[in-house]
Design a protein around this motif. Structure first.
Motif, PDB file in Angstrom:
ATOM      1  N   ASP A 121       0.844  -1.188   0.000  1.00 10.74           N
ATOM      2  CA  ASP A 121       0.000   0.000   0.000  1.00 10.74           C
ATOM      3  C   ASP A 121       0.880   1.238   0.000  1.00 10.74           C
ATOM      4  O   ASP A 121       2.111   1.156  -0.189  1.00 10.74           O
ATOM      5  CB  ASP A 121      -0.962  -0.018   1.195  1.00 10.74           C
ATOM      6  CG  ASP A 121      -0.239  -0.046   2.541  1.00 10.74           C
ATOM      7  OD1 ASP A 121       0.978   0.221   2.587  1.00 10.74           O
ATOM      8  OD2 ASP A 121      -0.907  -0.341   3.556  1.00 10.74           O
ATOM      9  N   ASP A 122       0.285   2.405   0.215  1.00 16.07           N
ATOM     10  CA  ASP A 122       1.057   3.647   0.149  1.00 16.07           C
ATOM     11  C   ASP A 122       2.124   3.729   1.235  1.00 16.07           C
ATOM     12  O   ASP A 122       3.149   4.389   1.065  1.00 16.07           O
ATOM     13  CB  ASP A 122       0.117   4.851   0.260  1.00 16.07           C
ATOM     14  CG  ASP A 122      -0.745   5.013  -0.975  1.00 16.07           C
ATOM     15  OD1 ASP A 122      -0.305   4.583  -2.066  1.00 16.07           O
ATOM     16  OD2 ASP A 122      -1.868   5.554  -0.861  1.00 16.07           O
ATOM     17  N   ALA A 123       1.884   3.048   2.344  1.00 14.01           N
ATOM     18  CA  ALA A 123       2.862   3.044   3.439  1.00 14.01           C
ATOM     19  C   ALA A 123       3.894   1.939   3.263  1.00 14.01           C
ATOM     20  O   ALA A 123       4.697   1.709   4.174  1.00 14.01           O
ATOM     21  CB  ALA A 123       2.150   2.908   4.783  1.00 14.01           C
ATOM     22  N   ARG A 124       3.841   1.272   2.130  1.00 17.60           N
ATOM     23  CA  ARG A 124       4.753   0.164   1.813  1.00 17.60           C
ATOM     24  C   ARG A 124       4.616  -0.971   2.827  1.00 17.60           C
ATOM     25  O   ARG A 124       5.607  -1.589   3.249  1.00 17.60           O
ATOM     26  CB  ARG A 124       6.198   0.657   1.737  1.00 17.60           C
ATOM     27  CG  ARG A 124       6.447   1.584   0.535  1.00 17.60           C
ATOM     28  CD  ARG A 124       7.736   2.379   0.703  1.00 17.60           C
ATOM     29  NE  ARG A 124       8.909   1.540   0.824  1.00 17.60           N
ATOM     30  CZ  ARG A 124       9.727   1.211  -0.189  1.00 17.60           C
ATOM     31  NH1 ARG A 124       9.477   1.659  -1.409  1.00 17.60           N
ATOM     32  NH2 ARG A 124      10.793   0.462   0.010  1.00 17.60           N
ATOM     33  N   PHE A 170       1.191 -13.227   7.504  1.00 18.88           N
ATOM     34  CA  PHE A 170       2.400 -12.680   6.893  1.00 18.88           C
ATOM     35  C   PHE A 170       2.265 -11.164   6.821  1.00 18.88           C
ATOM     36  O   PHE A 170       1.188 -10.635   6.522  1.00 18.88           O
ATOM     37  CB  PHE A 170       2.609 -13.270   5.500  1.00 18.88           C
ATOM     38  CG  PHE A 170       2.782 -14.760   5.514  1.00 18.88           C
ATOM     39  CD1 PHE A 170       4.050 -15.321   5.625  1.00 18.88           C
ATOM     40  CD2 PHE A 170       1.685 -15.606   5.440  1.00 18.88           C
ATOM     41  CE1 PHE A 170       4.214 -16.703   5.661  1.00 18.88           C
ATOM     42  CE2 PHE A 170       1.835 -16.979   5.474  1.00 18.88           C
ATOM     43  CZ  PHE A 170       3.110 -17.524   5.585  1.00 18.88           C
ATOM     44  N   SER A 171       3.337 -10.481   7.111  1.00 16.35           N
ATOM     45  CA  SER A 171       3.285  -9.021   7.107  1.00 16.35           C
ATOM     46  C   SER A 171       4.547  -8.453   6.466  1.00 16.35           C
ATOM     47  O   SER A 171       5.612  -9.082   6.487  1.00 16.35           O
ATOM     48  CB  SER A 171       3.148  -8.480   8.540  1.00 16.35           C
ATOM     49  OG  SER A 171       4.298  -8.806   9.312  1.00 16.35           O
ATOM     50  N   VAL A 172       4.395  -7.280   5.892  1.00 12.52           N
ATOM     51  CA  VAL A 172       5.516  -6.554   5.306  1.00 12.52           C
ATOM     52  C   VAL A 172       5.503  -5.128   5.823  1.00 12.52           C
ATOM     53  O   VAL A 172       4.468  -4.454   5.795  1.00 12.52           O
ATOM     54  CB  VAL A 172       5.443  -6.541   3.769  1.00 12.52           C
ATOM     55  CG1 VAL A 172       6.504  -5.602   3.192  1.00 12.52           C
ATOM     56  CG2 VAL A 172       5.635  -7.934   3.204  1.00 12.52           C
ATOM     57  N   SER A 173       6.646  -4.694   6.338  1.00 11.77           N
ATOM     58  CA  SER A 173       6.847  -3.293   6.713  1.00 11.77           C
ATOM     59  C   SER A 173       8.347  -3.042   6.815  1.00 11.77           C
ATOM     60  O   SER A 173       9.120  -3.974   7.109  1.00 11.77           O
ATOM     61  CB  SER A 173       6.157  -2.972   8.054  1.00 11.77           C
ATOM     62  OG  SER A 173       6.743  -3.704   9.110  1.00 11.77           O
ATOM     63  N   GLN A 174       8.731  -1.815   6.529  1.00 13.48           N
ATOM     64  CA  GLN A 174      10.140  -1.419   6.620  1.00 13.48           C
ATOM     65  C   GLN A 174      11.052  -2.379   5.843  1.00 13.48           C
ATOM     66  O   GLN A 174      12.089  -2.818   6.334  1.00 13.48           O
ATOM     67  CB  GLN A 174      10.580  -1.314   8.092  1.00 13.48           C
ATOM     68  CG  GLN A 174       9.804  -0.269   8.867  1.00 13.48           C
ATOM     69  CD  GLN A 174      10.231  -0.192  10.322  1.00 13.48           C
ATOM     70  OE1 GLN A 174      10.830  -1.117  10.868  1.00 13.48           O
ATOM     71  NE2 GLN A 174       9.940   0.947  10.966  1.00 13.48           N
ATOM     72  N   ASN A 175      10.609  -2.712   4.632  1.00 10.34           N
ATOM     73  CA  ASN A 175      11.390  -3.560   3.719  1.00 10.34           C
ATOM     74  C   ASN A 175      11.657  -4.964   4.261  1.00 10.34           C
ATOM     75  O   ASN A 175      12.603  -5.636   3.849  1.00 10.34           O
ATOM     76  CB  ASN A 175      12.742  -2.902   3.381  1.00 10.34           C
ATOM     77  CG  ASN A 175      12.548  -1.620   2.590  1.00 10.34           C
ATOM     78  OD1 ASN A 175      11.573  -1.492   1.849  1.00 10.34           O
ATOM     79  ND2 ASN A 175      13.468  -0.680   2.749  1.00 10.34           N
ATOM     80  N   TRP A 196       5.260  -5.995  -5.183  1.00 11.25           N
ATOM     81  CA  TRP A 196       4.780  -4.991  -6.127  1.00 11.25           C
ATOM     82  C   TRP A 196       4.729  -3.611  -5.467  1.00 11.25           C
ATOM     83  O   TRP A 196       4.390  -3.482  -4.294  1.00 11.25           O
ATOM     84  CB  TRP A 196       3.384  -5.337  -6.622  1.00 11.25           C
ATOM     85  CG  TRP A 196       3.259  -6.682  -7.276  1.00 11.25           C
ATOM     86  CD1 TRP A 196       4.274  -7.481  -7.730  1.00 11.25           C
ATOM     87  CD2 TRP A 196       2.045  -7.386  -7.549  1.00 11.25           C
ATOM     88  NE1 TRP A 196       3.771  -8.619  -8.272  1.00 11.25           N
ATOM     89  CE2 TRP A 196       2.403  -8.605  -8.180  1.00 11.25           C
ATOM     90  CE3 TRP A 196       0.695  -7.124  -7.334  1.00 11.25           C
ATOM     91  CZ2 TRP A 196       1.450  -9.544  -8.595  1.00 11.25           C
ATOM     92  CZ3 TRP A 196      -0.251  -8.045  -7.747  1.00 11.25           C
ATOM     93  CH2 TRP A 196       0.125  -9.242  -8.367  1.00 11.25           C
ATOM     94  N   GLY A 197       5.070  -2.595  -6.249  1.00  8.88           N
ATOM     95  CA  GLY A 197       4.958  -1.218  -5.771  1.00  8.88           C
ATOM     96  C   GLY A 197       6.108  -0.781  -4.897  1.00  8.88           C
ATOM     97  O   GLY A 197       5.913  -0.012  -3.941  1.00  8.88           O
ATOM     98  N   MET A 198       7.312  -1.238  -5.211  1.00 10.37           N
ATOM     99  CA  MET A 198       8.487  -0.926  -4.398  1.00 10.37           C
ATOM    100  C   MET A 198       8.900   0.544  -4.497  1.00 10.37           C
ATOM    101  O   MET A 198       9.585   1.065  -3.612  1.00 10.37           O
ATOM    102  CB  MET A 198       9.662  -1.809  -4.816  1.00 10.37           C
ATOM    103  CG  MET A 198       9.528  -3.267  -4.384  1.00 10.37           C
ATOM    104  SD  MET A 198       9.645  -3.467  -2.607  1.00 10.37           S
ATOM    105  CE  MET A 198      11.350  -2.996  -2.326  1.00 10.37           C
ATOM    106  N   GLY A 199       8.534   1.194  -5.578  1.00 10.22           N
ATOM    107  CA  GLY A 199       8.946   2.587  -5.737  1.00 10.22           C
ATOM    108  C   GLY A 199      10.323   2.692  -6.359  1.00 10.22           C
ATOM    109  O   GLY A 199      10.938   1.702  -6.772  1.00 10.22           O
TER     110      GLY A 199
END
Length: 559
Positions: free
Chosen positions: A465-468, A495-500, A526-529
């Motif tokens: 999402d926008d907050a990665r 499963f979670s993703v935050s702060q790479n 997806w959406g790594m920027g």
């Protein structure tokens, strides 16, 4: 109050084929072989009542004498076979018919009040001196004709005795409103006997007739097989979803039925029945090529995904058309099989939490009033948006994207549409799918059936999402044991993703182990920027492993 939806076996989420009108077991064998040769995934083959001798339950026609051997051959390759039964027992046989004599001995048949005789209905096996509309004998689908359904009004011989019950002041819309409530069913004064011996009028329990068959059938299937099974019922009542799924009835091979099936699935999700779907390509009338192709694409995302049609109509299974149709069917079903871990997890959440599987956009975006009127798109769970083509000759589809980040399922590219309608290309071989930012979809390499696909590598599609950030769930068990959740024989993880960093939070595990591993082979993000990615490290049992990675700064996809 109504309970939570039944947990279906994993194989029941595979594609299914059925037809009323198979001539013999050779026709079914040839269909199975053709599907395998074309490499089109499917798990379940049905036989409608054609296999029966004179349509008598628990009998086998000579033309189907090779059917048991065919069933064993298909089972050996991971397939399942479902036999359709007509829930009506013939009482006019000249030779002994155990199903009827046992019913008489146990006094189970519906009777007239005041110790009257059996209330005779009519379906396929002929009854002496009965004349019915010949158009009906081959135009009513037998599977779960459990309303109960009949080819005559009331009884044989005709004539219901209680006018007040059969022709009340207010008549709901029926097949023939002028025929009264007994139209194509039993006389309302008929009496049914409950287990405690009490008698009840059919007028009072008509809507419970099919419901009362559901639980015993489900429990009998489990008792006989020792495994989870499925019951698909046409007649339902509140709480039916605790034991059964629902197919949306005998539809017609016309375009408007595609859109109506979406509405039907969303409604039955609210009724607590998650395992739903319509007869893909339509039951009545000949299917048309383009409509059937679009319906195969839509139906690939029904929880209950089955192509089924009526006797006397043209074949409409995927291998009955041409090579292009085969490719369309194969492609979209491989997508379905890829997503089965996600769909199975949704079914688990429905079973344990009462969540919906098929849901309208408004359930996730209730503050967006545009979503309130959308019934041509739907979500599977919170994360997968399906935008099918529902009209002839269309090569574009207008789809609405609520306020979130949305990615093209096939490319992983952010489509840059939020809170707006977007015109999407939809060639005949393509159905538009989009993944909502902030979610992780578990997936698995597809195969010819789920018995094979469950052995393949797993993967995760991570849509930031926008907050990665993103999160997702995976429920996994053997796919067939009875009450594996209640008995604690399963794996459940968030499963979670935050702060790479992507993390696995195991909620419970009494299934996956070294001797029974779940093989992880792929992770897409997806959406790594616009970031520079040089390496990815996976930590397993406190051991760091650096793995190969590719990153496309244009698409912003890392895999």
């Amino acid at each position: 109050m109504i309970g939570r939806p039944v947990m279906v076996p994993y194989w029941s989420l595979g594609f299914q084929l059925c037809r009323y009108g198979y001539e013999n077991d050779t026709e079914i064998a040839n269909l199975y072989d053709a599907m395998v040769a074309a490499q089109i995934p499917y798990d379940v083959q049905y036989s409608d009542i054609d296999y029966m001798e004179r349509h008598l339950d628990f009998t086998l026609r000579p033309k189907f004498s090779g059917f048991p051997a065919l069933i064993n051959r298909m089972k050996a390759h991971g397939m399942r076979v479902i036999l359709i039964l007509n829930p009506a027992i013939s009482g006019n046989e000249t030779q002994p018919y155990p199903a009827f004599t046992r019913g008489m001995d146990d006094d189970i048949f519906i009777k007239y009040p005041n110790d009257g005789g059996i209330v005779w209905g009519k379906v396929w096996p002929d009854f002496p001196n009965v004349v019915t509309d010949p158009s009906l004998d081959r135009k009513r689908q037998v599977e779960d004709m459990n309303e109960p359904s009949s080819f005559v009004n009331g009884a044989v011989p005709s004539g219901c005795t209680d006018t007040t019950l059969n022709r009340p002041p207010y008549m709901p819309y029926l097949v023939a409103r002028d025929s009264g409530l007994s139209s194509k069913t039993l006389c309302m004064e008929s009496e049914q006997i409950l287990p405690d011996g009490s008698r009840v009028r059919h007028y009072d329990v008509h809507s419970l007739y099919g419901w009362s068959q559901t639980r015993p059938t489900y429990e009998a299937v489990q008792e006989v097989t020792g495994q989870r099974g499925i019951v698909i019922t046409r007649s339902t009542f509140p709480s039916s979803g605790r034991w059964a799924g629902h197919w949306l009835g005998d539809n017609t091979a016309v375009w408007d039925q595609l859109g109506k099936s979406i509405i039907g699935m969303m409604e039955f999700s609210l009724f607590g029945i998650s395992y739903t779907g319509a007869d893909i390509c339509g039951f009545f009338q000949d299917a048309e090529y383009e409509m059937c192709a679009r319906w195969m694409q839509l139906g690939a995302f029904y929880p209950f995904s089955r192509n089924h049609n009526n006797i006397g109509t043209r074949r409409q299974d995927p291998v009955s058309w041409d090579a292009a149709f085969v490719n369309i069917s194969k492609s979209v079903l491989e997508t379905r099989y890829t997503l089965l871990p996600y769909l199975y997890t949704l079914m688990h959440k429905a079973h344990t939490e009462g969540a919906t599987v098929v849901r309208p956009l408004l359930h996730e975006f209730v503050s967006d009033r545009v979503t309130w009127d959308i019934d041509s798109q739907f979500l599977l769970g919170p994360a997968l948006l399906v935008s099918p083509v529902l009209k002839p000759n269309a090569r574009n589809v207008s789809a609405y994207f609520p306020g979130a980040r949305w990615y093209d399922y096939y490319t992983g590219v952010d489509i840059n549409a939020r809170g707006q309608w977007k015109d999407l290309a939809a060639p005949l071989d393509h159905i538009n799918l989009h993944v909502r930012g902030g979610y992780i979809l578990p997936w698995q390499e597809p195969a010819l059936n789920t018995n094979l696909s469950r052995q393949n590598f797993m993967g995760f599609k991570v849509a930031l999402d926008d907050a990665r950030t993103a999160e997702g769930w995976l429920f996994w068990d053997d796919g067939q044991s009875i009450d594996s959740y209640g008995k604690g024989h399963y794996y459940l993880a968030r499963f979670s993703v935050s702060q790479n960093t992507m993390q696995s939070h195991v909620i419970f595990n009494n299934y996956i182990r070294a001797s029974n591993p779940l093989k992880l082979g792929y992770i897409e993000i997806w959406g790594m920027g616009n970031v520079s990615i040089s390496s990815v490290t996976i930590s397993v049992s406190n051991v760091d492993i650096t793995v190969p990675v590719s990153y496309n700064p244009t698409t912003q996809v890392c895999d």
